[in-house]
Every structure is written in C-alpha cells, then in structure tokens.
Design an enzyme around this catalytic site. Structure first.
Site, PDB file in Angstrom:
ATOM      1  N   GLY A 164       0.705  -1.104  -0.170  1.00  0.00           N
ATOM      2  CA  GLY A 164      -0.019   0.258   0.020  1.00  0.00           C
ATOM      3  C   GLY A 164       0.864   1.346  -0.073  1.00  0.00           C
ATOM      4  O   GLY A 164       0.304   2.290   0.606  1.00  0.00           O
ATOM      5  N   LYS A 201      17.903  -0.756  -5.887  1.00  0.00           N
ATOM      6  CA  LYS A 201      18.448   0.491  -6.751  1.00  0.00           C
ATOM      7  C   LYS A 201      17.256   1.415  -6.840  1.00  0.00           C
ATOM      8  O   LYS A 201      16.132   0.831  -7.380  1.00  0.00           O
ATOM      9  CB  LYS A 201      18.745   0.028  -7.841  1.00  0.00           C
ATOM     10  CG  LYS A 201      19.106   1.113  -8.956  1.00  0.00           C
ATOM     11  CD  LYS A 201      20.640   1.371  -9.178  1.00  0.00           C
ATOM     12  CE  LYS A 201      21.129   2.565  -9.950  1.00  0.00           C
ATOM     13  NZ  LYS A 201      22.449   2.892  -9.271  1.00  0.00           N
ATOM     14  N   HIS A 208       5.213   2.899 -13.697  1.00  0.00           N
ATOM     15  CA  HIS A 208       4.709   1.563 -13.165  1.00  0.00           C
ATOM     16  C   HIS A 208       3.732   1.247 -14.058  1.00  0.00           C
ATOM     17  O   HIS A 208       2.698   1.737 -14.373  1.00  0.00           O
ATOM     18  CB  HIS A 208       3.783   2.049 -11.593  1.00  0.00           C
ATOM     19  CG  HIS A 208       3.312   0.885 -11.095  1.00  0.00           C
ATOM     20  ND1 HIS A 208       3.615   0.399  -9.918  1.00  0.00           N
ATOM     21  CD2 HIS A 208       2.193   0.369 -11.525  1.00  0.00           C
ATOM     22  CE1 HIS A 208       2.788  -0.492  -9.400  1.00  0.00           C
ATOM     23  NE2 HIS A 208       2.124  -0.729 -10.493  1.00  0.00           N
ATOM     24  N   LYS A 238      -1.229   4.919  -5.871  1.00  0.00           N
ATOM     25  CA  LYS A 238      -1.902   5.165  -7.055  1.00  0.00           C
ATOM     26  C   LYS A 238      -3.117   6.300  -6.840  1.00  0.00           C
ATOM     27  O   LYS A 238      -3.881   5.981  -5.940  1.00  0.00           O
ATOM     28  CB  LYS A 238      -2.268   3.908  -7.799  1.00  0.00           C
ATOM     29  CG  LYS A 238      -1.080   2.887  -8.069  1.00  0.00           C
ATOM     30  CD  LYS A 238      -1.612   1.572  -8.298  1.00  0.00           C
ATOM     31  CE  LYS A 238      -0.551   0.477  -8.222  1.00  0.00           C
ATOM     32  NZ  LYS A 238      -0.953  -0.923  -8.230  1.00  0.00           N
ATOM     33  N   GLU A 276       3.400  -6.697 -11.063  1.00  0.00           N
ATOM     34  CA  GLU A 276       3.716  -5.162 -11.139  1.00  0.00           C
ATOM     35  C   GLU A 276       5.406  -4.966 -11.619  1.00  0.00           C
ATOM     36  O   GLU A 276       6.133  -5.715 -11.125  1.00  0.00           O
ATOM     37  CB  GLU A 276       3.770  -4.522  -9.846  1.00  0.00           C
ATOM     38  CG  GLU A 276       2.221  -4.464  -9.221  1.00  0.00           C
ATOM     39  CD  GLU A 276       2.177  -3.491  -8.114  1.00  0.00           C
ATOM     40  OE1 GLU A 276       0.949  -2.758  -8.058  1.00  0.00           O
ATOM     41  OE2 GLU A 276       2.947  -3.211  -7.263  1.00  0.00           O
ATOM     42  N   GLU A 289       6.825  -6.862  -7.653  1.00  0.00           N
ATOM     43  CA  GLU A 289       6.081  -7.581  -6.606  1.00  0.00           C
ATOM     44  C   GLU A 289       4.729  -8.030  -7.316  1.00  0.00           C
ATOM     45  O   GLU A 289       4.460  -7.515  -8.463  1.00  0.00           O
ATOM     46  CB  GLU A 289       5.594  -6.717  -5.758  1.00  0.00           C
ATOM     47  CG  GLU A 289       4.593  -5.745  -5.948  1.00  0.00           C
ATOM     48  CD  GLU A 289       3.878  -5.225  -4.635  1.00  0.00           C
ATOM     49  OE1 GLU A 289       3.990  -5.832  -3.586  1.00  0.00           O
ATOM     50  OE2 GLU A 289       2.950  -4.310  -4.520  1.00  0.00           O
ATOM     51  N   ARG A 293      -4.373 -10.651  -5.499  1.00  0.00           N
ATOM     52  CA  ARG A 293      -5.762 -10.590  -5.180  1.00  0.00           C
ATOM     53  C   ARG A 293      -6.212  -9.532  -6.234  1.00  0.00           C
ATOM     54  O   ARG A 293      -5.557  -9.264  -7.230  1.00  0.00           O
ATOM     55  CB  ARG A 293      -5.803  -9.729  -3.937  1.00  0.00           C
ATOM     56  CG  ARG A 293      -5.059  -8.511  -4.109  1.00  0.00           C
ATOM     57  CD  ARG A 293      -4.959  -7.429  -2.975  1.00  0.00           C
ATOM     58  NE  ARG A 293      -3.807  -6.547  -2.893  1.00  0.00           N
ATOM     59  CZ  ARG A 293      -3.709  -5.249  -3.736  1.00  0.00           C
ATOM     60  NH1 ARG A 293      -4.680  -4.986  -4.517  1.00  0.00           N
ATOM     61  NH2 ARG A 293      -2.805  -4.349  -3.497  1.00  0.00           N
ATOM     62  N   ARG A 339      -9.035   7.844  -8.694  1.00  0.00           N
ATOM     63  CA  ARG A 339      -9.579   7.488  -7.233  1.00  0.00           C
ATOM     64  C   ARG A 339     -10.092   8.727  -6.460  1.00  0.00           C
ATOM     65  O   ARG A 339      -9.177   9.791  -6.328  1.00  0.00           O
ATOM     66  CB  ARG A 339      -8.616   6.988  -6.251  1.00  0.00           C
ATOM     67  CG  ARG A 339      -7.788   5.440  -7.155  1.00  0.00           C
ATOM     68  CD  ARG A 339      -6.950   4.850  -6.167  1.00  0.00           C
ATOM     69  NE  ARG A 339      -6.222   3.624  -6.949  1.00  0.00           N
ATOM     70  CZ  ARG A 339      -5.702   2.849  -6.156  1.00  0.00           C
ATOM     71  NH1 ARG A 339      -5.601   2.816  -4.854  1.00  0.00           N
ATOM     72  NH2 ARG A 339      -4.997   1.899  -6.839  1.00  0.00           N
TER      73      ARG A 339
HETATM   74  P1  ADP Z   1      -3.668  -1.377  -5.728  1.00  0.00           P
HETATM   75  O1  ADP Z   1      -2.832  -1.490  -6.909  1.00  0.00           O
HETATM   76  O2  ADP Z   1      -4.685  -2.756  -5.806  1.00  0.00           O
HETATM   77  O3  ADP Z   1      -4.204  -0.104  -5.401  1.00  0.00           O
HETATM   78  P2  ADP Z   1      -2.374  -0.977  -3.330  1.00  0.00           P
HETATM   79  O4  ADP Z   1      -1.133  -1.372  -2.780  1.00  0.00           O
HETATM   80  O5  ADP Z   1      -2.670   0.392  -3.398  1.00  0.00           O
HETATM   81  O6  ADP Z   1      -2.689  -1.895  -4.438  1.00  0.00           O
HETATM   82  O7  ADP Z   1      -3.468  -1.458  -2.126  1.00  0.00           O
HETATM   83  C1  ADP Z   1      -4.836  -1.667  -2.209  1.00  0.00           C
HETATM   84  C2  ADP Z   1      -5.497  -1.496  -0.704  1.00  0.00           C
HETATM   85  O8  ADP Z   1      -4.928  -2.564   0.135  1.00  0.00           O
HETATM   86  C3  ADP Z   1      -5.093  -0.168  -0.152  1.00  0.00           C
HETATM   87  O9  ADP Z   1      -6.443   0.362   0.460  1.00  0.00           O
HETATM   88  C4  ADP Z   1      -4.210  -0.209   1.034  1.00  0.00           C
HETATM   89  O10 ADP Z   1      -4.277   0.492   2.032  1.00  0.00           O
HETATM   90  C5  ADP Z   1      -4.303  -1.830   1.180  1.00  0.00           C
HETATM   91  N1  ADP Z   1      -3.228  -2.613   1.504  1.00  0.00           N
HETATM   92  C6  ADP Z   1      -2.170  -2.931   0.634  1.00  0.00           C
HETATM   93  N2  ADP Z   1      -1.437  -3.578   1.271  1.00  0.00           N
HETATM   94  C7  ADP Z   1      -1.432  -3.487   2.471  1.00  0.00           C
HETATM   95  C8  ADP Z   1      -0.733  -3.847   3.578  1.00  0.00           C
HETATM   96  N3  ADP Z   1       0.384  -4.562   3.654  1.00  0.00           N
HETATM   97  N4  ADP Z   1      -1.282  -3.705   4.980  1.00  0.00           N
HETATM   98  C9  ADP Z   1      -2.469  -2.988   5.067  1.00  0.00           C
HETATM   99  N5  ADP Z   1      -3.143  -2.558   4.152  1.00  0.00           N
HETATM  100  C10 ADP Z   1      -2.865  -2.829   2.970  1.00  0.00           C
HETATM  101  P1  ADP Z   2       3.785  -1.412  -2.434  1.00  0.00           P
HETATM  102  O1  ADP Z   2       3.981  -3.013  -1.938  1.00  0.00           O
HETATM  103  O2  ADP Z   2       3.703  -0.519  -1.404  1.00  0.00           O
HETATM  104  O3  ADP Z   2       2.808  -1.305  -3.529  1.00  0.00           O
HETATM  105  P2  ADP Z   2       5.844  -1.546  -4.727  1.00  0.00           P
HETATM  106  O4  ADP Z   2       7.077  -2.093  -4.418  1.00  0.00           O
HETATM  107  O5  ADP Z   2       4.782  -1.906  -5.523  1.00  0.00           O
HETATM  108  O6  ADP Z   2       5.258  -1.457  -3.052  1.00  0.00           O
HETATM  109  O7  ADP Z   2       6.224   0.072  -5.038  1.00  0.00           O
HETATM  110  C1  ADP Z   2       5.394   0.961  -4.907  1.00  0.00           C
HETATM  111  C2  ADP Z   2       5.864   2.159  -5.907  1.00  0.00           C
HETATM  112  O8  ADP Z   2       6.930   2.618  -5.281  1.00  0.00           O
HETATM  113  C3  ADP Z   2       6.021   2.036  -7.185  1.00  0.00           C
HETATM  114  O9  ADP Z   2       4.815   1.883  -8.017  1.00  0.00           O
HETATM  115  C4  ADP Z   2       7.110   3.027  -7.468  1.00  0.00           C
HETATM  116  O10 ADP Z   2       6.369   4.345  -7.737  1.00  0.00           O
HETATM  117  C5  ADP Z   2       7.776   3.003  -6.423  1.00  0.00           C
HETATM  118  N1  ADP Z   2       9.089   2.212  -6.494  1.00  0.00           N
HETATM  119  C6  ADP Z   2       8.999   1.076  -5.753  1.00  0.00           C
HETATM  120  N2  ADP Z   2      10.282   0.351  -6.074  1.00  0.00           N
HETATM  121  C7  ADP Z   2      11.029   1.298  -6.584  1.00  0.00           C
HETATM  122  C8  ADP Z   2      12.376   1.422  -7.440  1.00  0.00           C
HETATM  123  N3  ADP Z   2      13.211   0.353  -6.875  1.00  0.00           N
HETATM  124  N4  ADP Z   2      12.512   2.495  -7.944  1.00  0.00           N
HETATM  125  C9  ADP Z   2      11.971   3.540  -8.068  1.00  0.00           C
HETATM  126  N5  ADP Z   2      10.606   3.582  -7.687  1.00  0.00           N
HETATM  127  C10 ADP Z   2      10.114   2.465  -7.134  1.00  0.00           C
HETATM  128 MG    MG Z   3       2.708  -2.317  -5.405  1.00  0.00          MG
END
Ligand code: ADP
Ligand code: ADP
Ligand code: MG
Length: 450
Positions: A164, A201, A208, A238, A276, A289, A293, A339
């Site tokens: 998130g 890095k 994304h 996002k 992703e 990652e 879901r 959103r």
């Molecule tokens: P999406 O790409 O579906 O928007 P997000 O990473 O934004 O994925 O997560 C979607 C929802 O799930 C958000 O409302 C976020 O707050 C919740 N969420 C995602 N990962 C976690 C986590 N590790 N713990 C708590 N809430 C999470």
């Molecule tokens: P989450 O589980 O919180 O969704 P992600 O690994 O999917 O975490 O990363 C969320 C966002 O953070 C990405 O969409 C991007 O904008 C930024 N991000 C994550 N990893 C990197 C990276 N290595 N370099 C630059 N930006 C990153």
């Molecule tokens: Mg992510």
C-alpha cells in the site's frame, strides 16, 4: 455455482463483488462494522452480519468474528476484495479448515508472493528481470551500507512485508543511510509486524506498469494486458490508472505479459492476480512484486477487455476451466480510473470525515462509478479515505481524458472535502494530457500547483 458467498470487505469493493454475486444468482452476505451500518454495501447485500466495533482490528480484521460470520451465514465461499485478509495466508488456511472456499489463489502461491523478498526470488528463478538490489532481506545496518555501496545511490529501503505504498524510503547517500535504516526498520516492525528491510536500486523516473493475469486451477492462464499506474501521490499510492499504456510497443507488451504469466505459474498461481513492473524510458522492465488479489484498478482492464473479472474469479473458484485462451483476449479502446478520496488538497491532503450532505455523481455513456457513498452517508475516520472510483471509457486516450475531465467537473460532493479539485487540475495539466509522465510527475506537479 456457489449458492451463497460472503464478502469479507467493506466500501466500494464490497459493493462491486455483491453486484457480481447478484448478477450470477448467488446470495450475497455482507459483513460490516458498527461504523459501517449505513454503508451501501450493507444495503445491497442479501444478508449482512455485524463483525464488531468501528476499528479495523475489531471488525474487518477480527479473524474469529469473520470466521463466525461464515459459519452463521452458511456461506460456501468468501471473496476477500483487496486489503484486509486478501493476501493473508493464515486467513486462507483458516477457511480451508472450516471447509469454506477462498475466492483467490492457493495458500502456497500467496506465501510465495507474500513478501517482497520471496517474490523477487520467484521472479529471478522464472527468468524475469527484477530491480537490482539486495539478495533478500539485509540483516544489519553495516550490511546495508555495503550493499548500497555496491548497488550505487540513490537506493530505496523497502519493508519486506510492506504494501500500500508504505514502508518505502529513498536514501541518497551513505550518511543518510544509518539513521533512515533505524527509523524505517522500526516503522516496518510497528506497521507490518516485521522489521525486515531490503534494498533496491532507485530507478529514476520510471513508469509503473502492471499486468493483469487470470488462471484456472488446472494450469491454464492468460494475461489481460497492462495498466499504467504512474500517477501516484507522495507516498507511492496510485491516484489515476489507465489501460492500455498508450506508448508501450506491442512487442514489449507481449513479452511482459508472457513473463507475468510465467512467474505466476511458477508459484502455482490460480485465479486473478497482478504482476507489477517498473519500466524505464527505454522500455526495459523490472519485476517489482505480485499482488495476489483483485486490484483496486481492475475496472480499467475490464473496460478494455470486455471481461468481468469478478464473475471469472467466482467461476474459477467454483472449479470451472478458464473459458478463454490468450488468442481470445482482444483489447480495445482506452479506459481511465480516478480515485476519489476524502482528502483536502488545500490541507496537504488531510483526511476529511463526517456526513456527506450532497452527492451528485457523474454519468453518461462510458462513465462508470464504483462507490459505497451517497448523500446522507457519514465518512468515518476508521478507514481508507477512498470514497469512489470514477472510470471512463472511450475509443482513444484523448477522448477518455476529455470524458474524465467532464465527469470530474460534474461530480458534486458537499459536507466533506475531496480530492476532486486536485484531480481536475491534474487531468488538465499538459504532461498528463499528452501522456508524457512517470512516477515523478505528481510530486513535481504538486510543487508547482498552488
Ligand atoms: P492497488 O494497486 O490494488 O491499489 P495497493 O497497494 O494500493 O494496491 O493496495 C490496495 C489496498 O490495500 C489499499 O487500500 C491499501 O491500503 C491496502 N493494503 C495493501 N497492502 C497492505 C498492507 N500490507 N497492509 C495493510 N493494507 C494494505
Ligand atoms: P507496494 O507494495 O507498497 O505497492 P511497490 O514495490 O509495488 O510497493 O512500489 C510502489 C511504488 O513505489 C512503485 O509503483 C514506484 O512508484 C515506487 N517504487 C518502488 N520500487 C521502486 C524502485 N526500485 N525505484 C523507483 N521507484 C520505486
Ligand atoms: Mg505495489
């Protein structure tokens, strides 16, 4: 088909899944907290069970109560939505134990993709490029310094269990690393129950881009193309997503899609999921990652593929074979999702709560609303600030952007502050209109937006 399904979630996604159940002749069971008694998801469902007080831990994350609701209702299956229990292996294991079907991937696949370290390991094994970084979790601060030196600054510290957009810190130099390491790790421990951190890095100004996959329980899987999700707030969350990514070369799209399917199948994945990636300006892509879901932004994929993902999730969980092959997947048109959140752009996006006194939602051809809100509903401080998703569809990106601008202008909400005025300015901005942006766009735009 199942005759009764419980939706273990709240808000717009609960409404989305309840509607799909009703369309398929399945009795829907909502769960709700005391603070959500008046939510639309409770009104839409055929049955509704209160699972506790307002806070998430008392209700939607109260395992005993959610399981009890399954038992009391006699539901045969549970759709978890996103967030909450959707990616929690122990929840799936508990459902398996009481003989209730989880509408999602098998527990082993959730575990394999459950943290960022093991997910990257799976990607490497499947031969899918990953963002350069540490080999799994980094044990100590001195290891972190050494790894960061090898990779080269700037780097990101990421909570292995994060999600998130939370638990990510950028580090530009070794002298910042020591202090950031301690606070980030302590924060991760507090938020995710694990202080494990990995190093990546920092890819500069990436896009994304993510691939929607869906497969059955017999090893058949397709991808439904990509979503572009670079419009993110300062916390990597996002805000606006679209499908397709207009500038993506077809050859890269095919390769990314095939890689996404390969990595998912390598962990025994079934049902809907999202892989992703970060994409650089030369269209090199790197696995980030996998979200095991249904994703918040799944409607844009539905709008360009003509496939109802929730219907398909239910059919797959029911043991049906995937009714399509990759050749059947035909993408057309352009869809954008914005959103709508209860956050005040004039107050640094502070959450806004209380009763909604007026709610006039946009409509018309190619406009889709997903929401649990209405005039008279009160926005509670307990939950995520997302009020609605506004999705538009048109033949071309240009037309879709124009439709979104018109729909946002139509959207009237009173009583609470929303991010709609900010979205309007964003959508009018030159870079956004031209499709010329990446994950650094909103931070830069906010700097100029007064
Ligand atoms: P999406 O790409 O579906 O928007 P997000 O990473 O934004 O994925 O997560 C979607 C929802 O799930 C958000 O409302 C976020 O707050 C919740 N969420 C995602 N990962 C976690 C986590 N590790 N713990 C708590 N809430 C999470
Ligand atoms: P989450 O589980 O919180 O969704 P992600 O690994 O999917 O975490 O990363 C969320 C966002 O953070 C990405 O969409 C991007 O904008 C930024 N991000 C994550 N990893 C990197 C990276 N290595 N370099 C630059 N930006 C990153
Ligand atoms: Mg992510």
């Amino acid at each position: 088909m199942f005759s009764k399904v419980l939706i273990a979630n709240r808000g717009e996604i609960a409404c989305r899944v309840i509607r799909a159940c009703r369309e398929m002749g399945i009795t829907s069971v909502a769960i709700f907290s005391e603070a959500d008694r008046e939510s639309l998801h409770v009104k839409l469902a055929d049955e509704a069970i209160c699972v506790g007080a307002g806070s998430n831990t008392d209700s939607y994350l109260n395992l005993a109560n959610v399981l009890m609701a399954c038992r009391i209702s006699g539901a045969e299956a549970v759709h978890p939505g996103y967030g909450y229990f959707s990616e929690r292996a122990h929840f799936v294991a508990a459902l398996n134990q009481i003989g209730v079907k989880f509408i999602g991937p098998p527990v082993e696949a959730i575990e394999a993709m459950g943290d960022k370290a093991s997910a990257k390991e799976a990607a490497i094994k499947a031969g899918v490029p990953v963002v350069p970084g540490s080999d799994g979790a980094v044990p100590t601060e001195s290891d972190a310094l050494r790894v960061a030196e090898d990779i080269g600054y700037p780097i990101l510290l990421k909570a292995v269990a994060g999600g998130g957009g939370r638990g990510i810190r950028r580090v530009d130099s070794p002298d910042q690393l020591a202090s950031l390491w301690k606070t980030a790790s302590a924060e991760a421990q507090a938020s995710f129950g694990s202080g494990e951190m990995l190093i990546e890095k920092c890819v500069l100004e990436p896009r994304h881009v993510e691939i929607q996959v869906i497969g059955d329980e017999y090893g058949n899987m397709v991808h439904l193309g990509e979503r572009e999700c670079s419009i993110q707030n300062l916390r990597h969350q996002k805000i606006v997503e679209e499908a397709p990514f207009a500038g993506l070369p077809e050859e890269v799209r095919q390769r990314m899609g095939a890689d996404a399917v390969r990595v998912a199948l390598s962990v025994g994945y079934a049902n809907a999921g999202t892989v992703e990636f970060l994409v650089d300006s030369d269209f090199n892509y790197y696995f980030l990652e996998m979200n095991t879901r249904l994703q918040v932004e799944h409607p844009v994929t539905e709008e360009v593929s003509g496939i109802d993902l929730v219907h398909l999730m239910l059919r797959i969980a029911n043991g049906e074979m995937l009714p399509i092959t990759q050749d059947d997947v035909k993408l057309s048109g352009h869809a954008i999702e914005a959103r709508i959140t209860a956050q005040d752009p004039d107050l640094d996006f502070a959450p806004s709560t209380g009763p909604i006194t007026a709610w006039i939602a946009p409509g018309g051809r190619g406009v889709r609303m997903e929401t649990h809100c209405y005039a008279g509903f009160s926005v509670s401080p307990f939950y995520d600030p997302m009020l609605a998703k506004l999705i538009v569809r048109a033949d071309t990106r240009e037309e879709a952007v124009q439709k979104l601008a018109v729909a946002l202008a139509e959207f009237q909400v009173a009583g609470i502050a929303t991010n709609i005025p900010f979205l309007q300015r964003l959508v009018e901005s030159e870079g956004y209109r031209a499709g010329d942006f990446n994950t650094a766009y909103v931070p830069r735009f906010l700097g100029q937006d007064h």
